[in-house]
Scaffold this active site. Sequence first.
Site, PDB file in Angstrom:
ATOM      1  N   CYS A 143       0.858  -1.177   0.000  1.00  0.00           N
ATOM      2  CA  CYS A 143       0.000   0.000   0.000  1.00  0.00           C
ATOM      3  C   CYS A 143       0.902   1.237   0.000  1.00  0.00           C
ATOM      4  O   CYS A 143       1.761   1.371   0.879  1.00  0.00           O
ATOM      5  CB  CYS A 143      -0.862  -0.024   1.262  1.00  0.00           C
ATOM      6  SG  CYS A 143      -1.828   1.474   1.512  1.00  0.00           S
ATOM      7  N   CYS A 202      -1.265   4.019  -6.427  1.00  0.00           N
ATOM      8  CA  CYS A 202      -2.059   3.367  -5.366  1.00  0.00           C
ATOM      9  C   CYS A 202      -2.279   1.951  -5.874  1.00  0.00           C
ATOM     10  O   CYS A 202      -2.590   1.752  -7.056  1.00  0.00           O
ATOM     11  CB  CYS A 202      -3.389   4.087  -5.177  1.00  0.00           C
ATOM     12  SG  CYS A 202      -4.620   3.141  -4.224  1.00  0.00           S
TER      13      CYS A 202
HETATM   14  N1  DGL Z   1      -4.113   0.747  -1.766  1.00  0.00           N
HETATM   15  C1  DGL Z   1      -3.711   1.876  -1.009  1.00  0.00           C
HETATM   16  C2  DGL Z   1      -2.511   2.575  -1.642  1.00  0.00           C
HETATM   17  O1  DGL Z   1      -1.736   1.947  -2.347  1.00  0.00           O
HETATM   18  C3  DGL Z   1      -4.700   2.889  -0.524  1.00  0.00           C
HETATM   19  C4  DGL Z   1      -6.145   2.705  -0.660  1.00  0.00           C
HETATM   20  C5  DGL Z   1      -6.925   3.435   0.409  1.00  0.00           C
HETATM   21  O2  DGL Z   1      -7.155   4.653   0.289  1.00  0.00           O
HETATM   22  O3  DGL Z   1      -7.249   2.785   1.391  1.00  0.00           O
HETATM   23  O4  DGL Z   1      -2.297   3.742  -1.438  1.00  0.00           O
END
Ligand code: DGL
Length: 273
Positions: free
Chosen positions: A74, A192
């Site tokens: 993430c 993301c």
């Molecule tokens: N998948 C996450 C990232 O790579 C964030 C998603 C969320 O906002 O929870 O930033």
Amino acid sequence: MNPAPIGVFDSGIGGLSVLAALRAELPHERFVYIADAGFAPYGERDAAHVVERSRWLTQWLRAQHSVKAVVVACNTATAAAIQHLRDGHPGLPLVGVEPALKPSIIASQTRRIGVWATRGTLASAKFTALHASLANQATFVLQPCDGLAEAIEHEASTGDATKTIALCDQYMRTTSRFGVKNDEIDTLVLGCTHYPFAAAHLRAVLGAQVQLVDTGAPVARQTRRLLEAAGNLAAPAPGGGTMQLLATGDPAALRAASTRWLGLRDTAILTLP
Ligand code: DGL
């Protein structure tokens, strides 16, 4: 050789885009994946929340699964928490993800590059430093994509892509002109881990000339390098590579997305408190 599993976490299904690359790179490893759906989204929350969740999940993965490494799949959690995790877990290999600005410079001809990420990632000190260090090599157009990760979660659990498509269209407009002429954006960084799941729609609108760059494969290679250097890869064994999925909230999106994107069927998803 070390048969212990590798822990992987994200706020939800986004990290599956990294997990798919990890599985391809490290087919003999056991993975324990947590979707922190009960405490998501991370991207529009304050950093303290994301740090607290990242600490809790890392601690849990160590205590319950004796993981030999943790991949923070993430961007938002990496930006807010990776240093705290490194400080709190010296000796544990920790791999984070960050928007692929450097690879995008190599990919781009026009040197105008769009960067889509969460508000949290773009506001972080870590991203600000990365951006500043490369700002003389290309023009980066930064676009916080509020709501997009949530829309992708919603699409996974219900099959309804309306919101995903509407937000992608809105953010393509506001990021401004895509194309391969001099003043156009020819490369879009998906900063993301959820956004690769919207790639089909983005490709359909932007066309094949605009390149989409994400970080799954380089993160998987970095994980392999760290494990290899420490002699910690798993030995190849029949039935060796396994996958355990857990969610802290509603597991519906994780169930559907792991079937669709990783081909996992009938995988029990355990619910964490
Ligand atoms: N998948 C996450 C990232 O790579 C964030 C998603 C969320 O906002 O929870 O930033």
